[in-house]
Design a protein around this motif. Structure first.
Motif, PDB file in Angstrom:
ATOM      1  N   VAL A 188       5.255 -32.991 -16.636  1.00 64.00           N
ATOM      2  CA  VAL A 188       6.463 -32.897 -16.838  1.00 64.00           C
ATOM      3  C   VAL A 188       7.569 -33.023 -15.812  1.00 64.00           C
ATOM      4  CG1 VAL A 188       5.270 -30.319 -17.526  1.00 64.00           C
ATOM      5  CG2 VAL A 188       6.403 -30.509 -15.138  1.00 64.00           C
ATOM      6  N   ASP A 189       7.045 -33.771 -15.301  1.00 61.86           N
ATOM      7  CA  ASP A 189       8.360 -34.031 -13.519  1.00 61.86           C
ATOM      8  C   ASP A 189       8.535 -35.836 -13.539  1.00 61.86           C
ATOM      9  OD1 ASP A 189      10.253 -34.079 -12.331  1.00 61.86           O
ATOM     10  OD2 ASP A 189       9.552 -32.755 -10.900  1.00 61.86           O
ATOM     11  N   SER A 190       7.398 -35.927 -12.642  1.00 61.15           N
ATOM     12  CA  SER A 190       7.492 -37.255 -11.815  1.00 61.15           C
ATOM     13  C   SER A 190       7.919 -38.857 -13.096  1.00 61.15           C
ATOM     14  CB  SER A 190       6.632 -37.247 -10.234  1.00 61.15           C
ATOM     15  OG  SER A 190       5.229 -37.172 -10.965  1.00 61.15           O
ATOM     16  N   TYR A 236       4.851 -24.002 -11.072  1.00 63.58           N
ATOM     17  CA  TYR A 236       5.921 -23.845 -10.695  1.00 63.58           C
ATOM     18  C   TYR A 236       6.930 -24.873 -11.364  1.00 63.58           C
ATOM     19  CZ  TYR A 236       3.283 -20.567  -7.809  1.00 63.58           C
ATOM     20  OH  TYR A 236       2.425 -19.535  -7.487  1.00 63.58           O
ATOM     21  N   GLU A 237       6.806 -25.789 -11.732  1.00 67.23           N
ATOM     22  CA  GLU A 237       7.851 -26.800 -12.204  1.00 67.23           C
ATOM     23  C   GLU A 237       8.306 -26.764 -13.272  1.00 67.23           C
ATOM     24  OE1 GLU A 237       9.676 -28.998 -10.142  1.00 67.23           O
ATOM     25  OE2 GLU A 237       7.944 -29.394  -8.963  1.00 67.23           O
ATOM     26  N   VAL A 238       6.959 -26.241 -14.007  1.00 64.90           N
ATOM     27  CA  VAL A 238       7.953 -25.490 -15.180  1.00 64.90           C
ATOM     28  C   VAL A 238       8.690 -24.573 -15.468  1.00 64.90           C
ATOM     29  CG1 VAL A 238       6.625 -24.376 -17.841  1.00 64.90           C
ATOM     30  CG2 VAL A 238       5.427 -26.590 -16.001  1.00 64.90           C
ATOM     31  N   GLY A 299      14.938 -25.146  -6.922  1.00 60.37           N
ATOM     32  CA  GLY A 299      14.390 -24.648  -5.775  1.00 60.37           C
ATOM     33  C   GLY A 299      14.072 -26.295  -5.009  1.00 60.37           C
ATOM     34  N   HIS A 300      14.310 -26.430  -4.358  1.00 56.73           N
ATOM     35  CA  HIS A 300      13.432 -28.065  -4.041  1.00 56.73           C
ATOM     36  C   HIS A 300      13.918 -27.858  -2.373  1.00 56.73           C
ATOM     37  CE1 HIS A 300      11.597 -28.969  -7.178  1.00 56.73           C
ATOM     38  NE2 HIS A 300      10.887 -30.507  -6.961  1.00 56.73           N
ATOM     39  N   THR A 301      15.574 -27.104  -3.033  1.00 59.36           N
ATOM     40  CA  THR A 301      15.835 -27.562  -1.196  1.00 59.36           C
ATOM     41  C   THR A 301      15.863 -26.463  -0.244  1.00 59.36           C
ATOM     42  OG1 THR A 301      18.578 -27.849  -2.117  1.00 59.36           O
ATOM     43  CG2 THR A 301      18.711 -27.003   0.303  1.00 59.36           C
ATOM     44  N   LEU A 316       1.265 -26.932  -1.318  1.00 59.46           N
ATOM     45  CA  LEU A 316       1.077 -28.330  -2.165  1.00 59.46           C
ATOM     46  C   LEU A 316       2.434 -27.651  -2.472  1.00 59.46           C
ATOM     47  CD1 LEU A 316      -1.758 -28.014  -4.554  1.00 59.46           C
ATOM     48  CD2 LEU A 316      -1.730 -28.683  -2.036  1.00 59.46           C
ATOM     49  N   HIS A 317       3.593 -29.306  -3.372  1.00 63.85           N
ATOM     50  CA  HIS A 317       4.366 -29.754  -3.626  1.00 63.85           C
ATOM     51  C   HIS A 317       5.339 -28.349  -4.927  1.00 63.85           C
ATOM     52  CE1 HIS A 317       8.869 -31.113  -4.351  1.00 63.85           C
ATOM     53  NE2 HIS A 317       8.441 -31.231  -5.406  1.00 63.85           N
ATOM     54  N   GLY A 318       4.133 -27.887  -5.534  1.00 64.68           N
ATOM     55  CA  GLY A 318       4.980 -27.170  -6.499  1.00 64.68           C
ATOM     56  C   GLY A 318       4.793 -25.513  -6.336  1.00 64.68           C
ATOM     57  N   ALA A 320       5.495 -24.822  -2.330  1.00 66.40           N
ATOM     58  CA  ALA A 320       6.242 -24.822  -2.076  1.00 66.40           C
ATOM     59  C   ALA A 320       7.919 -24.458  -2.518  1.00 66.40           C
ATOM     60  CB  ALA A 320       7.576 -26.566  -1.120  1.00 66.40           C
ATOM     61  N   VAL A 321       7.689 -24.406  -4.489  1.00 66.56           N
ATOM     62  CA  VAL A 321       9.091 -25.366  -4.691  1.00 66.56           C
ATOM     63  C   VAL A 321       8.557 -23.804  -5.880  1.00 66.56           C
ATOM     64  CG1 VAL A 321      10.011 -25.688  -7.137  1.00 66.56           C
ATOM     65  CG2 VAL A 321       9.477 -27.878  -5.430  1.00 66.56           C
ATOM     66  N   GLY A 322       7.904 -23.002  -5.523  1.00 62.91           N
ATOM     67  CA  GLY A 322       7.785 -21.698  -6.418  1.00 62.91           C
ATOM     68  C   GLY A 322       8.789 -20.674  -5.129  1.00 62.91           C
TER      69      GLY A 322
HETATM   70 ZN   LIG Z   1       9.093 -31.140  -7.918  1.00 70.04          ZN
END
Ligand SMILES: [Zn+2]
Ligand SMILES: NC(=O)c1ccc[n+]([C@@H]2O[C@H](COP(=O)([O-])OP(=O)(O)OC[C@H]3O[C@@H](n4cnc5c(N)ncnc54)[C@H](O)[C@@H]3O)[C@@H](O)[C@H]2O)c1
Length: 415
Positions: A188-190, A236-238, A299-301, A316-318, A320-322
């Protein structure tokens, strides 16, 4: 989706007006159909598993300033490689991880119709995103006979995609790359958008390029082998994409959420498709991150600061985004931008994804100190991406530290 840049004049953007791609036609090697959302409803025998499956492929088109390519989403997406002009390339290389290739390699080759590929294997995980690994992969390409007309297929998660994209953009000053993403984050992202990078020391993605792929193939079937935590991390990215997109997608996600947790490809497909469309739309209008693409940083800051504060080991990255999404929902509320109801809806959906690793032990002062180190900060000024409503985003360049601290404390209190 609306975007408003604050305070220097309002730039408003509405997704529904975008020319992009999602459901328009194009005629290239993939399609004879006038519909970009290609529905292949034909029933096909799955020879290896002796069962019948319904193929549903959707083709989205990224049309940006410097590139144009298709993103094929859905069960059977790998088959789209059959119409890709592979014969034009001198050799085909697949960059992947051993366990992943052992599990899916045969199926990928059978479905894609590729006859001869040269595999380059790297260890799994973020530790492979280094300049040292770039050197190793480039040497293996050279030994394998890769020249300027070689094709590199990145078959893996965001790590493989970022590393593979970076190698492809620099090997002999650039070779073509196809992205075959195998995690939710990557699908969905990278894999869409052409951003490539490796880490230098503790600094994530410090060295990177823009190198759009020639094709992206996102088949949800491959997600069935993902571990529960890695799978949820992508959700979380979704959720982030649904906040960017607007009420319809958000509502759909709320309604379907429980069935998504099963990672069943059929239930996942429409949600993945919508989430990919959001990325395709943004990239189509701002490939080089001059403005609009910054909304993807929602959500990434907070998220990046949490990852850095824990040396990339806890989250996991997602995940942290959560936490980051919970943080900006509170921030939006404290700034008087986001209403309480919407803030709570965002928080509730994030919470439904599953438990997050703890943040209660992290000192707010430490997190605040790390925020300006985010690469998205400009001249030390943090550009906060804040939801004003579901589907309406505001970029707020200067938020008082006390408000940021209070928002972080809020989420620390939400156990
Ligand atoms: Zn991300
Ligand atoms: N370029 C961009 O625009 C962009 C955007 C977002 C994230 N990223 C990058 O993506 C990376 C994170 O991506 P990720 O979350 O996919 O991590 P990842 O690539 O490390 O994959 C997560 C784990 O899942 C395993 N795995 C991958 N596919 C699998 C499958 N189908 N079945 C079983 N296991 C599988 C991997 O071996 C790994 O252990 C980060 O480095 C981040 O910086 C880049």
């Amino acid at each position: 989706m609306f975007l408003m840049i604050h305070p220097a004049g309002a730039i408003r953007v509405r997704f529904s007006q975008v020319r992009v791609s999602a459901v328009r036609s194009c005629s290239n090697w993939l399609g004879r159909s006038k519909l970009l959302a290609t529905r292949k409803g034909q029933r096909r025998r799955k020879k290896d598993e002796g069962q019948t499956t319904n193929l549903l492929m959707h083709r989205l088109r990224v049309t940006a300033d410097k590139s144009a390519y298709d993103v094929v989403v859905g069960r059977g997406a790998w088959r789209a490689l059959r119409r890709f002009p592979v014969a034009r390339y001198s050799r085909v290389f697949v960059l992947t991880e051993r366990a992943l290739w052992n599990r899916w390699g045969k199926q990928f080759l059978r479905e894609s119709g590729l006859k001869r590929v040269h595999c380059v294997l790297v260890p799994p995980g973020e530790t492979s995103k280094t300049l040292k690994m770039v050197e190793r992969v480039a040497s293996e390409l050279l030994e394998g006979g890769a020249d300027r007309r070689a094709l590199l297929i990145a078959f893996g998660g965001g790590v493989i995609g970022d590393l593979g994209g970076f190698v492809a953009s620099t090997y002999m000053r650039g070779i073509d790359c196809v992205q075959a993403p195998t995690t939710v984050v990557a699908q969905v992202d990278s894999a869409v958008g052409g951003k490539t990078a490796v880490n230098v020391g503790a600094m994530k993605n410090l060295v990177g390029t823009f190198h759009p792929p020639r094709l992206v193939l996102a088949d949800p079937v491959v997600l069935t082998s993902l571990g529960d935590r890695a799978f949820r991390s992508g959700l979380y990215e979704v959720v982030k994409h649904a906040i960017l997109d607007g009420p319809a997608f958000f509502l759909e996600l709320e309604a379907r959420f429980d069935s998504l947790r099963s990672s069943d490809p059929e239930s996942l497909e429409p949600v993945l498709l919508q989430a990919v469309k959001v990325k395709v739309d943004v990239v189509g209008r701002d490939e080089r991150e001059a403005g609009l693409r910054r909304v993807l940083n929602l959500g990434h800051t907070f998220g990046h600061a949490l990852e850095e504060a824990t040396a990339y080991r806890r989250f996991l990255h997602g995940e942290a985004v959560g936490w980051g999404l919970l943080g900006v929902a509170r921030l939006g509320q404290r700034l008087g931008l986001l209403g309480r109801d919407e803030s709570e809806r965002v928080a509730a959906l994030v919470r439904r994804v599953g438990p997050l690793p703890p943040i209660q032990d992290l000192a707010p002062a430490k997190i605040l100190e790390l925020l300006p180190r985010d690469k998205k900060a400009i001249g030390g000024r943090i550009h906060w991406v804040v939801p004003e409503r579901i589907g309406k985003i505001r970029i707020v360049p200067d938020v008082p530290a006390a408000v940021v601290r209070a928002a972080f404390r809020d989420i620390q209190g939400q156990v």
